[in-house]
Design an enzyme around this catalytic site. Sequence first.
Site, PDB file in Angstrom:
ATOM      1  N   SER A  52       0.814  -1.224   0.000  1.00  0.00           N
ATOM      2  CA  SER A  52       0.000   0.000   0.000  1.00  0.00           C
ATOM      3  C   SER A  52       0.844   1.270   0.000  1.00  0.00           C
ATOM      4  CB  SER A  52      -0.871  -0.015   1.265  1.00  0.00           C
ATOM      5  OG  SER A  52      -1.393   1.257   1.516  1.00  0.00           O
ATOM      6  N   GLU A  75       0.221   3.639   1.734  1.00  0.00           N
ATOM      7  CA  GLU A  75       0.291   4.108   3.126  1.00  0.00           C
ATOM      8  C   GLU A  75       1.684   3.852   3.723  1.00  0.00           C
ATOM      9  OE1 GLU A  75      -2.066   5.750   5.179  1.00  0.00           O
ATOM     10  OE2 GLU A  75      -3.168   6.042   3.319  1.00  0.00           O
ATOM     11  N   TYR A 105      -1.364   0.274  10.502  1.00  0.00           N
ATOM     12  CA  TYR A 105      -1.648  -0.372   9.209  1.00  0.00           C
ATOM     13  C   TYR A 105      -0.453  -0.201   8.269  1.00  0.00           C
ATOM     14  CZ  TYR A 105      -3.576  -0.898   4.479  1.00  0.00           C
ATOM     15  OH  TYR A 105      -3.787  -1.260   3.154  1.00  0.00           O
TER      16      TYR A 105
HETATM   17  P1  NDP Z   1     -11.198  -5.059   1.930  1.00  0.00           P
HETATM   18  O1  NDP Z   1     -11.167  -4.529   3.317  1.00  0.00           O
HETATM   19  O2  NDP Z   1     -12.376  -4.741   1.068  1.00  0.00           O
HETATM   20  O3  NDP Z   1     -11.083  -6.668   1.998  1.00  0.00           O
HETATM   21  C1  NDP Z   1     -10.248  -7.309   2.930  1.00  0.00           C
HETATM   22  C2  NDP Z   1     -10.410  -8.817   2.791  1.00  0.00           C
HETATM   23  O4  NDP Z   1      -9.559  -9.472   3.737  1.00  0.00           O
HETATM   24  C3  NDP Z   1     -11.839  -9.308   3.064  1.00  0.00           C
HETATM   25  O5  NDP Z   1     -12.138 -10.323   2.132  1.00  0.00           O
HETATM   26  C4  NDP Z   1     -11.707  -9.915   4.463  1.00  0.00           C
HETATM   27  O6  NDP Z   1     -12.644 -10.925   4.737  1.00  0.00           O
HETATM   28  C5  NDP Z   1     -10.312 -10.501   4.376  1.00  0.00           C
HETATM   29  N1  NDP Z   1      -9.713 -10.824   5.686  1.00  0.00           N
HETATM   30  C6  NDP Z   1      -9.460  -9.952   6.684  1.00  0.00           C
HETATM   31  N2  NDP Z   1      -8.892 -10.605   7.715  1.00  0.00           N
HETATM   32  C7  NDP Z   1      -8.796 -11.920   7.362  1.00  0.00           C
HETATM   33  C8  NDP Z   1      -8.306 -13.091   8.002  1.00  0.00           C
HETATM   34  N3  NDP Z   1      -7.801 -13.069   9.240  1.00  0.00           N
HETATM   35  N4  NDP Z   1      -8.338 -14.272   7.337  1.00  0.00           N
HETATM   36  C9  NDP Z   1      -8.879 -14.320   6.095  1.00  0.00           C
HETATM   37  N5  NDP Z   1      -9.364 -13.240   5.431  1.00  0.00           N
HETATM   38  C10 NDP Z   1      -9.321 -12.065   6.072  1.00  0.00           C
HETATM   39  O7  NDP Z   1      -9.847  -4.615   1.218  1.00  0.00           O
HETATM   40  P2  NDP Z   1      -9.566  -4.221  -0.340  1.00  0.00           P
HETATM   41  O8  NDP Z   1     -10.200  -5.226  -1.200  1.00  0.00           O
HETATM   42  O9  NDP Z   1      -9.849  -2.785  -0.546  1.00  0.00           O
HETATM   43  O10 NDP Z   1      -7.988  -4.371  -0.414  1.00  0.00           O
HETATM   44  C11 NDP Z   1      -7.366  -5.594  -0.794  1.00  0.00           C
HETATM   45  C12 NDP Z   1      -5.915  -5.588  -0.319  1.00  0.00           C
HETATM   46  O11 NDP Z   1      -5.233  -4.514  -0.950  1.00  0.00           O
HETATM   47  C13 NDP Z   1      -5.767  -5.368   1.174  1.00  0.00           C
HETATM   48  O12 NDP Z   1      -4.662  -6.109   1.638  1.00  0.00           O
HETATM   49  C14 NDP Z   1      -5.463  -3.878   1.283  1.00  0.00           C
HETATM   50  O13 NDP Z   1      -4.748  -3.572   2.456  1.00  0.00           O
HETATM   51  C15 NDP Z   1      -4.647  -3.677   0.032  1.00  0.00           C
HETATM   52  N6  NDP Z   1      -4.672  -2.319  -0.503  1.00  0.00           N
HETATM   53  C16 NDP Z   1      -5.870  -1.739  -0.800  1.00  0.00           C
HETATM   54  C17 NDP Z   1      -5.901  -0.473  -1.304  1.00  0.00           C
HETATM   55  C18 NDP Z   1      -7.199   0.175  -1.672  1.00  0.00           C
HETATM   56  O14 NDP Z   1      -7.200   1.384  -1.961  1.00  0.00           O
HETATM   57  N7  NDP Z   1      -8.321  -0.546  -1.726  1.00  0.00           N
HETATM   58  C19 NDP Z   1      -4.652   0.301  -1.517  1.00  0.00           C
HETATM   59  C20 NDP Z   1      -3.460  -0.439  -1.246  1.00  0.00           C
HETATM   60  C21 NDP Z   1      -3.477  -1.697  -0.739  1.00  0.00           C
HETATM   61  P3  NDP Z   1     -14.110 -10.625   5.395  1.00  0.00           P
HETATM   62  O15 NDP Z   1     -15.039 -10.369   4.228  1.00  0.00           O
HETATM   63  O16 NDP Z   1     -14.396 -11.892   6.115  1.00  0.00           O
HETATM   64  O17 NDP Z   1     -13.966  -9.445   6.289  1.00  0.00           O
END
Ligand code: NDP
Length: 328
Positions: free
Chosen positions: A124, A126, A148
């Site tokens: 990210s 961030e 984070y």
């Molecule tokens: P979301 O918050 O929409 O999705 C996060 C996902 O992680 C969900 O499917 C959630 O499942 C799952 N999850 C969380 N904890 C666990 C766990 N312990 N075990 C299994 N699954 C878990 O994030 P985004 O789709 O927006 O982002 C995707 C990735 O990209 C993330 O890693 C984020 O940090 C990174 N990112 C995103 C950016 C953005 O602007 N969107 C920018 C840069 C990086 P559940 O549905 O059960 O909660």
Amino acid sequence: MPPRALITGITGQDGAYLARFLLGKGYEVHGMVRRASTGSFERLTTIQHRLHLHQADLLDQLSLVTLLKTVQPSEVYNLAAQTFVPTSFVQPMLTAEFTALGVTRVLEAIRLVDPTIRFYQASSSEMFGRVRQEPQTENTPFWPRSPYGVAKAYGHWITVNYRESYGMFAVSGILFNHESPLRGIEFVTRKVSDGVARIKFGVQEKLRMGNLDSQRDWGFAGDYVEAMWMMLSQSTPEDFVVATGVKHSVRELLEKAFARAGLNWQDHVEVDPALLRPADVNTLRGDASKAREKLGWRPRIAFDELVAMMVDADLERVRREQTIDRDD
Ligand code: NDP
């Protein structure tokens, strides 16, 4: 045999877009989901019948090993994480477990089960935090400003380390903010588009916001998941910044979003100091030249179009909810 991909975090915003994209490329798509008392598959409803979903958790090493043995993917996209910056201040330990150590657990599982699997880590912008140069590139030093961001910096470096230590095809995509109508409701762009729609239909009066001067480089999630796949399709594993190269303030976001619904943001927005972060990231803007040159990637959807898409989707959703309420 179609190529087989495993997506952790498939129920999230990016998971939903990436799954659709990979299905379109002819992949057999598997997703890791964690158990919850209520399902979290709303973003997958139209494609769920084409997916293979498996229970596992980033906190449970053995579940990840078993998952990889069962699925035998050729590519793993590690999108799962605790992703919300304000929550990372409230739950810093859990954020580190999911967002930092979770990456090592997935990498260890790959190393044990099949080190030829290609691995994508969702890093990210961030991580740049208090930025050291503008715009930020793959070589800009990190100075994360939240638990984070710190956890993501760990995830980035452990990915680089497994590549260098074990020769694994492990890459880190340093993605700047990317949004869509599927963005989680608490994230600022979606909070604004949802707030605009609720105010337009009289469900809500005011929208409470934190720092209006924050500037971000916002792109469209559908464009960004394509870059993830491109990174794993290269002949050599490398890390890439993915960004639009254009930044906007939260104030501009408010102006454009309210105007889209025919409203003036200044009539409806209240600044709430309680929403300010202990340490904030004031500005982020990425330089995606390397992705442009080596991957041939470029964003298709610009900021104005993105805001319009999100506001229109929320206006339509709230209008539908209102109709259902009236019919009850
Ligand atoms: P979301 O918050 O929409 O999705 C996060 C996902 O992680 C969900 O499917 C959630 O499942 C799952 N999850 C969380 N904890 C666990 C766990 N312990 N075990 C299994 N699954 C878990 O994030 P985004 O789709 O927006 O982002 C995707 C990735 O990209 C993330 O890693 C984020 O940090 C990174 N990112 C995103 C950016 C953005 O602007 N969107 C920018 C840069 C990086 P559940 O549905 O059960 O909660």
